[in-house]
Motif scaffolding. Structure first.
Motif, PDB file in Angstrom:
ATOM      1  N   ARG A  41       0.831  -1.204   0.000  1.00  0.00           N
ATOM      2  CA  ARG A  41       0.000   0.000   0.000  1.00  0.00           C
ATOM      3  C   ARG A  41       0.867   1.256   0.000  1.00  0.00           C
ATOM      4  O   ARG A  41       0.610   2.212  -0.741  1.00  0.00           O
ATOM      5  N   LYS A  42       1.921   1.257   0.825  1.00  0.00           N
ATOM      6  CA  LYS A  42       2.820   2.404   0.867  1.00  0.00           C
ATOM      7  C   LYS A  42       3.545   2.596  -0.461  1.00  0.00           C
ATOM      8  O   LYS A  42       3.712   3.720  -0.936  1.00  0.00           O
ATOM      9  N   ALA A  43       3.964   1.491  -1.071  1.00  0.00           N
ATOM     10  CA  ALA A  43       4.669   1.572  -2.354  1.00  0.00           C
ATOM     11  C   ALA A  43       3.746   2.145  -3.425  1.00  0.00           C
ATOM     12  O   ALA A  43       4.176   2.966  -4.245  1.00  0.00           O
ATOM     13  N   ARG A  44       2.490   1.719  -3.426  1.00  0.00           N
ATOM     14  CA  ARG A  44       1.524   2.256  -4.397  1.00  0.00           C
ATOM     15  C   ARG A  44       1.352   3.757  -4.222  1.00  0.00           C
ATOM     16  O   ARG A  44       1.305   4.512  -5.188  1.00  0.00           O
ATOM     17  N   ARG A  45       1.276   4.189  -2.972  1.00  0.00           N
ATOM     18  CA  ARG A  45       1.090   5.611  -2.691  1.00  0.00           C
ATOM     19  C   ARG A  45       2.310   6.404  -3.143  1.00  0.00           C
ATOM     20  O   ARG A  45       2.178   7.474  -3.752  1.00  0.00           O
ATOM     21  N   ILE A  46       3.496   5.879  -2.896  1.00  0.00           N
ATOM     22  CA  ILE A  46       4.717   6.569  -3.312  1.00  0.00           C
ATOM     23  C   ILE A  46       4.780   6.666  -4.834  1.00  0.00           C
ATOM     24  O   ILE A  46       5.126   7.711  -5.392  1.00  0.00           O
ATOM     25  N   ARG A  47       4.436   5.558  -5.530  1.00  0.00           N
ATOM     26  CA  ARG A  47       4.444   5.606  -6.998  1.00  0.00           C
ATOM     27  C   ARG A  47       3.451   6.634  -7.524  1.00  0.00           C
ATOM     28  O   ARG A  47       3.740   7.389  -8.466  1.00  0.00           O
ATOM     29  N   LYS A  48       2.276   6.694  -6.895  1.00  0.00           N
ATOM     30  CA  LYS A  48       1.260   7.658  -7.314  1.00  0.00           C
ATOM     31  C   LYS A  48       1.761   9.084  -7.130  1.00  0.00           C
ATOM     32  O   LYS A  48       1.633   9.925  -8.029  1.00  0.00           O
ATOM     33  N   LEU A  49       2.350   9.364  -5.967  1.00  0.00           N
ATOM     34  CA  LEU A  49       2.867  10.706  -5.702  1.00  0.00           C
ATOM     35  C   LEU A  49       4.015  11.057  -6.641  1.00  0.00           C
ATOM     36  O   LEU A  49       4.131  12.203  -7.085  1.00  0.00           O
ATOM     37  N   THR A  50       4.841  10.081  -6.953  1.00  0.00           N
ATOM     38  CA  THR A  50       5.959  10.317  -7.875  1.00  0.00           C
ATOM     39  C   THR A  50       5.436  10.677  -9.268  1.00  0.00           C
ATOM     40  O   THR A  50       5.927  11.617  -9.900  1.00  0.00           O
ATOM     41  N   ARG A  51       4.432   9.939  -9.732  1.00  0.00           N
ATOM     42  CA  ARG A  51       3.840  10.247 -11.044  1.00  0.00           C
ATOM     43  C   ARG A  51       3.250  11.651 -11.069  1.00  0.00           C
ATOM     44  O   ARG A  51       3.431  12.409 -12.031  1.00  0.00           O
ATOM     45  N   LEU A  52       2.546  12.018  -9.993  1.00  0.00           N
ATOM     46  CA  LEU A  52       1.961  13.359  -9.928  1.00  0.00           C
ATOM     47  C   LEU A  52       3.042  14.433  -9.894  1.00  0.00           C
ATOM     48  O   LEU A  52       2.902  15.477 -10.538  1.00  0.00           O
ATOM     49  N   ALA A  53       4.120  14.180  -9.167  1.00  0.00           N
ATOM     50  CA  ALA A  53       5.212  15.160  -9.094  1.00  0.00           C
ATOM     51  C   ALA A  53       5.869  15.335 -10.456  1.00  0.00           C
ATOM     52  O   ALA A  53       6.184  16.463 -10.864  1.00  0.00           O
ATOM     53  N   LYS A  54       6.078  14.234 -11.171  1.00  0.00           N
ATOM     54  CA  LYS A  54       6.695  14.326 -12.502  1.00  0.00           C
ATOM     55  C   LYS A  54       5.789  15.064 -13.467  1.00  0.00           C
ATOM     56  O   LYS A  54       6.266  15.763 -14.361  1.00  0.00           O
ATOM     57  N   ALA A  55       4.470  14.910 -13.318  1.00  0.00           N
ATOM     58  CA  ALA A  55       3.526  15.586 -14.178  1.00  0.00           C
ATOM     59  C   ALA A  55       3.312  17.053 -13.767  1.00  0.00           C
ATOM     60  O   ALA A  55       2.655  17.799 -14.476  1.00  0.00           O
ATOM     61  N   GLY A  56       3.860  17.444 -12.643  1.00  0.00           N
ATOM     62  CA  GLY A  56       3.728  18.816 -12.170  1.00  0.00           C
ATOM     63  C   GLY A  56       2.384  19.103 -11.550  1.00  0.00           C
ATOM     64  O   GLY A  56       1.975  20.258 -11.428  1.00  0.00           O
ATOM     65  N   LYS A  57       1.645  18.090 -11.171  1.00  0.00           N
ATOM     66  CA  LYS A  57       0.315  18.269 -10.619  1.00  0.00           C
ATOM     67  C   LYS A  57       0.264  18.087  -9.101  1.00  0.00           C
ATOM     68  O   LYS A  57      -0.797  18.092  -8.507  1.00  0.00           O
TER      69      LYS A  57
END
Length: 60
Positions: A41-57
């Protein structure tokens, strides 16, 4: 007639020990499963946040 709580503890000590060992083993399995689930669950959340950060959102 109602049974006494934990009446199984007044049985043969060897049976009681065996029952406690199986309970502990089952609890260990469940704790391991929950820990693995939490890591996923933590890994999924980190991946989600990383994707959002890369997208600038990512709000921040």
């Amino acid at each position: 007639m109602a049974t006494v709580p934990f009446s199984w503890m007044w049985k043969d000590p060897a049976e009681t020990i065996d029952q406690i060992r199986t309970l502990r083993a089952d609890m260990a399995k469940e704790e391991k499963r929950l820990k693995e689930q939490d890591v996923r669950r933590k890994a999924r959340r980190i991946r989600k946040l990383t994707r959002l950060a890369k997208a600038g959102k990512l709000k921040g």
